[in-house]
Design a protein around this motif. Structure first.
Motif, PDB file in Angstrom:
ATOM      1  N   UNK A 259       0.843  -1.198   0.000  1.00 40.29           N
ATOM      2  CA  UNK A 259       0.000   0.000   0.000  1.00 40.29           C
ATOM      3  C   UNK A 259       0.878   1.247   0.000  1.00 40.29           C
ATOM      4  N   UNK A 260       0.311   2.350  -0.481  1.00 38.96           N
ATOM      5  CA  UNK A 260       1.026   3.627  -0.518  1.00 38.96           C
ATOM      6  C   UNK A 260       0.759   4.421   0.757  1.00 38.96           C
ATOM      7  N   UNK A 261       1.803   5.036   1.297  1.00 39.13           N
ATOM      8  CA  UNK A 261       1.648   5.964   2.413  1.00 39.13           C
ATOM      9  C   UNK A 261       1.112   7.292   1.891  1.00 39.13           C
ATOM     10  N   UNK A 262       0.125   7.843   2.588  1.00 45.02           N
ATOM     11  CA  UNK A 262      -0.356   9.187   2.278  1.00 45.02           C
ATOM     12  C   UNK A 262       0.412  10.194   3.125  1.00 45.02           C
ATOM     13  N   UNK A 263       0.038  11.455   3.036  1.00 44.43           N
ATOM     14  CA  UNK A 263       0.844  12.520   3.638  1.00 44.43           C
ATOM     15  C   UNK A 263       0.941  12.419   5.150  1.00 44.43           C
ATOM     16  N   UNK A 264       0.010  11.739   5.806  1.00 50.81           N
ATOM     17  CA  UNK A 264       0.083  11.581   7.260  1.00 50.81           C
ATOM     18  C   UNK A 264       1.063  10.489   7.671  1.00 50.81           C
ATOM     19  N   UNK A 265       1.602   9.723   6.732  1.00 55.18           N
ATOM     20  CA  UNK A 265       2.489   8.582   6.908  1.00 55.18           C
ATOM     21  C   UNK A 265       1.754   7.339   7.374  1.00 55.18           C
ATOM     22  N   UNK A 266       0.658   7.486   8.133  1.00 54.49           N
ATOM     23  CA  UNK A 266       0.031   6.308   8.739  1.00 54.49           C
ATOM     24  C   UNK A 266      -1.319   5.940   8.136  1.00 54.49           C
ATOM     25  N   UNK A 267      -1.846   6.762   7.247  1.00 54.87           N
ATOM     26  CA  UNK A 267      -3.042   6.382   6.504  1.00 54.87           C
ATOM     27  C   UNK A 267      -2.597   5.860   5.144  1.00 54.87           C
ATOM     28  N   UNK A 268      -3.033   4.641   4.819  1.00 51.47           N
ATOM     29  CA  UNK A 268      -2.532   3.943   3.641  1.00 51.47           C
ATOM     30  C   UNK A 268      -3.628   3.825   2.587  1.00 51.47           C
ATOM     31  N   UNK A 269      -3.197   3.852   1.325  1.00 49.66           N
ATOM     32  CA  UNK A 269      -4.127   3.827   0.195  1.00 49.66           C
ATOM     33  C   UNK A 269      -3.653   2.815  -0.836  1.00 49.66           C
ATOM     34  N   UNK A 270      -4.616   2.097  -1.393  1.00 44.54           N
ATOM     35  CA  UNK A 270      -4.340   1.200  -2.523  1.00 44.54           C
ATOM     36  C   UNK A 270      -5.493   1.354  -3.511  1.00 44.54           C
ATOM     37  N   UNK A 271      -5.207   1.665  -4.766  1.00 43.17           N
ATOM     38  CA  UNK A 271      -6.283   1.970  -5.716  1.00 43.17           C
ATOM     39  C   UNK A 271      -7.220   0.800  -5.996  1.00 43.17           C
ATOM     40  N   UNK A 272      -6.830  -0.427  -5.662  1.00 45.40           N
ATOM     41  CA  UNK A 272      -7.696  -1.571  -5.929  1.00 45.40           C
ATOM     42  C   UNK A 272      -8.523  -1.998  -4.720  1.00 45.40           C
ATOM     43  N   UNK A 273      -8.443  -1.223  -3.637  1.00 46.40           N
ATOM     44  CA  UNK A 273      -9.256  -1.520  -2.455  1.00 46.40           C
ATOM     45  C   UNK A 273     -10.274  -0.402  -2.240  1.00 46.40           C
ATOM     46  N   UNK A 274     -11.419  -0.758  -1.670  1.00 50.14           N
ATOM     47  CA  UNK A 274     -12.512   0.205  -1.483  1.00 50.14           C
ATOM     48  C   UNK A 274     -12.362   1.021  -0.213  1.00 50.14           C
ATOM     49  N   UNK A 275     -11.316   0.742   0.570  1.00 50.10           N
ATOM     50  CA  UNK A 275     -11.112   1.457   1.823  1.00 50.10           C
ATOM     51  C   UNK A 275      -9.656   1.916   1.909  1.00 50.10           C
ATOM     52  N   UNK A 276      -9.440   2.930   2.738  1.00 52.36           N
ATOM     53  CA  UNK A 276      -8.110   3.263   3.216  1.00 52.36           C
ATOM     54  C   UNK A 276      -8.002   2.744   4.645  1.00 52.36           C
ATOM     55  N   UNK A 277      -6.801   2.567   5.122  1.00 59.06           N
ATOM     56  CA  UNK A 277      -6.575   2.078   6.481  1.00 59.06           C
ATOM     57  C   UNK A 277      -5.698   3.085   7.220  1.00 59.06           C
ATOM     58  N   UNK A 278      -6.189   3.534   8.368  1.00 61.22           N
ATOM     59  CA  UNK A 278      -5.431   4.460   9.208  1.00 61.22           C
ATOM     60  C   UNK A 278      -4.899   3.682  10.404  1.00 61.22           C
ATOM     61  N   UNK A 279      -3.572   3.655  10.531  1.00 61.20           N
ATOM     62  CA  UNK A 279      -2.903   2.868  11.556  1.00 61.20           C
ATOM     63  C   UNK A 279      -2.288   3.790  12.608  1.00 61.20           C
ATOM     64  N   UNK A 280      -2.018   3.257  13.783  1.00 60.79           N
ATOM     65  CA  UNK A 280      -1.249   4.011  14.759  1.00 60.79           C
ATOM     66  C   UNK A 280       0.221   3.972  14.392  1.00 60.79           C
ATOM     67  N   UNK A 281       0.908   5.063  14.722  1.00 66.49           N
ATOM     68  CA  UNK A 281       2.340   5.156  14.436  1.00 66.49           C
ATOM     69  C   UNK A 281       2.983   5.951  15.561  1.00 66.49           C
ATOM     70  N   UNK A 282       3.782   5.279  16.370  1.00 71.55           N
ATOM     71  CA  UNK A 282       4.327   5.892  17.574  1.00 71.55           C
ATOM     72  C   UNK A 282       5.536   6.769  17.344  1.00 71.55           C
ATOM     73  N   UNK A 283       5.639   7.373  16.182  1.00 67.85           N
ATOM     74  CA  UNK A 283       6.690   8.351  15.896  1.00 67.85           C
ATOM     75  C   UNK A 283       6.175   9.742  16.237  1.00 67.85           C
TER      76      UNK A 283
END
Length: 565
Positions: free
Chosen positions: A247-271
């Motif tokens: 998956x591609x990282x978006x500008x927040x670094x922790x929200x991920x995008x893939x053009x073949x999926x119907x959702x994005x995923x926002x993960x925790x990132x302890x940085x």
């Protein structure tokens, strides 16, 4: 076309940070930036000297020939970190040292990011190109590109500026330690969150278990945390390593995008990124569902010009077993976000106005932004369309519901038509929702809950926050960027903003008192509240977990909309 050398990139990166440091420092010390600077530095025997290359009533100044002069009259040039060190004399020594370290890291990272090829909106699509374009980052922050000491390989793999694309690392957790929730949504395609995540992972979970994704950095860090180790040792949590697609990282670094999926995923990132460690709270996860329900019930109405709120209809997380309430998360959690329609012509505002790839032949050292290349023949009309179709709908939402959006540049999406004009906008986040306390009863009646997951604060606090996020950070930043690129005079753009806000006021007054109240304040007040990013960073505040009425350091600054023309 010129080839930008490594020394030139280092110089441009340092210059960008010196400008950011001086923007923060002059704003937070009430120092007017009109003529060249010759100012005593408090707590030292030195004076700051600088030529003002570009003065902006919105605060987006540019400086040249920055020097320090001692009592003997000797002057010396300074880089960004040296300058910051002198200007923060007397600050808490621990926080000051940490900020200097982060700023040094940010300068080096920017030079590295600037060496990469410029994003291509045609080849990559407007959305991903925008997410990759935040080259300078927050232009009123001293360390916008610090990444908590990630090494070169990690930066390459995980940074959107470097086309970061990677596979998530997965854990299999026993259902007894997993919490999750969802609201039916087309993007879930009939799934609950556990079954959706299994589909994303590309394999089923074992019976009685749930698969949970993590950012690769987070996955490694989690295994060093006592709460997670206890779960692993008890056989309730098992690390599986990388699974599924990259998956591609978006500008927040922790929200991920893939053009073949119907959702994005926002993960925790302890940085720590800018001012905060980016890990979710239990309240934040529930907030997305509450907003979804408010949208479904009609409490949040259809907004003008098709402005939309991006929905976060599901979540899953593991709580710390030492907390019986389930309110303390381990850092292993995921928010499921819908992919908004029309993404091929949608970009975040921050990416739209960010300067392009470096070019030493450009007067400012940076190529024009995406906006400058697409805006057309009438920049003032473009801004008017933006105010009408993006800013005013956010004010309308506040007027009707009491819900204020933390709509900074990165969370504000702009939909463009085929001619590059503003067709509408959207807001994305499951953290940045304020609720005016005076409207809490209405929201609880609608949701039939005993409490709200929104950030409930006094109405006056919401007004202050929206003044910073919607006006300073979003719209005035747009005005300042357009003027700095020479698209049109800043005073002309401020006139457009004043005119469009005044035109919107009657409709906002009909919708509810709050929207008109904000417009009146923005048009007439001599000063307005604004976040002080340098002071906030030196205070050590983590804005994710700080009390709502003390999330940041605020100060009053001159209102560029009310200054005599």
């Amino acid at each position: 076309m010129s080839v930008t050398t490594a020394p030139a990139l280092d110089r441009l990166a340092d210059q960008a940070h010196r400008d950011a440091v001086l923007r923060c420092w002059t704003r937070e010390h009430g120092i007017p930036v009109t003529d060249d600077l010759d100012v005593a530095v408090p707590g030292t025997s030195e004076r700051l000297l600088a030529r003002v290359g570009h003065a902006s009533r919105t605060g987006l100044h540019a400086f040249d020939d920055v020097r320090l002069r001692d009592t003997a009259g000797t002057t010396r040039a300074v880089d960004a970190v040296d300058l910051l060190g002198v200007l923060t004399t007397g600050a808490d020594p621990v926080e000051r040292a940490a900020l200097l370290d982060r700023t040094r890291e940010s300068v080096a990272n920017l030079a590295r990011f600037a060496a990469r090829p410029a994003p291509d909106p045609v080849a990559e699509g407007a959305f991903l190109a925008g997410e990759r374009s935040l080259l300078l980052g927050h232009r009123h922050h001293p360390a916008p590109k610090s990444r908590d000491h990630l090494d070169a390989d990690d930066l390459d793999a995980w940074s959107p500026e470097l086309t970061g694309r990677f596979r998530m690392h997965w854990f299999e957790a026993h259902v007894s330690v997993v919490g999750h929730g969802h609201v039916p949504s087309p993007c879930l395609d009939g799934h609950d969150v556990p079954s959706l995540l299994a589909r994303v992972a590309g394999r089923p979970a074992s019976p009685g278990h749930v698969l949970l994704p993590a950012h690769p950095w987070q996955a490694s860090d989690l295994l060093r945390r006592p709460a997670v180790r206890r779960l692993v040792d008890a056989g309730l949590l098992k690390p599986l390593g990388p699974l599924g697609d990259a998956w591609w990282a978006t500008s927040s670094l922790r929200t991920l995008y893939h053009p073949e999926h119907s959702v994005m995923l926002k993960l925790s990132l302890g940085l720590r990124i800018t001012n905060s460690v980016r890990e979710a709270t239990a309240t934040e996860l529930r907030r997305g569902l509450e907003v979804h329900r408010l949208l479904d019930t009609g409490y949040v109405p259809a907004l003008p010009h098709g402005f939309t709120v991006v929905r976060d209809p599901g979540w899953a997380a593991i709580a710390d077993p030492a907390d019986p309430s389930g309110g303390t998360l381990t850092g292993l959690d995921v928010t499921v976000r819908e992919v908004p329609p029309g993404l091929e012509r949608t970009t975040c505002l921050a990416g739209l106005i960010a300067p392009g790839a470096p070019d030493p032949d450009e007067p400012a050292g940076w190529r024009p932004s995406h906006l400058a290349r697409r805006i057309g023949d009438d920049p003032a009309a473009w801004l008017a369309g933006y105010v009408d179709r993006v800013l005013v709908p956010m004010l309308h939402l506040y007027a009707v519901t009491g819900i204020g959006l933390e709509g900074h540049q990165q969370n504000t999406l702009v939909r463009l038509d085929r001619d590059g004009q503003v067709a509408g906008g959207a807001f994305r986040d499951n953290q940045g929702y304020y609720l005016a306390a005076s409207r809490l009863g209405e929201v609880l009646d609608v949701t039939e809950q005993g409490e709200s997951a929104l950030a409930v604060v006094d109405d006056a606090v919401v007004d202050d926050r929206l003044t910073y996020y919607l006006l300073h950070n979003q719209t005035l930043a747009l005005v300042g960027s357009m003027a700095a690129e020479g698209l049109v005079a800043e005073d002309r753009l401020l006139d457009v903003l004043r005119t469009r806000l005044a035109a919107a006021r009657p409709g906002l007054a009909d919708a509810g008192a709050a929207g008109a109240r904000l417009v009146d304040r923005w048009l007439d007040a001599h000063t307005l509240p604004c976040k002080a990013n340098l002071a906030t960073r030196l205070s050590g505040i983590d804005e994710v977990v700080a009390p709502l009425d003390a999330q940041s350091v605020y100060l009053d600054v001159p209102n560029p909309l009310a200054v005599t023309r």
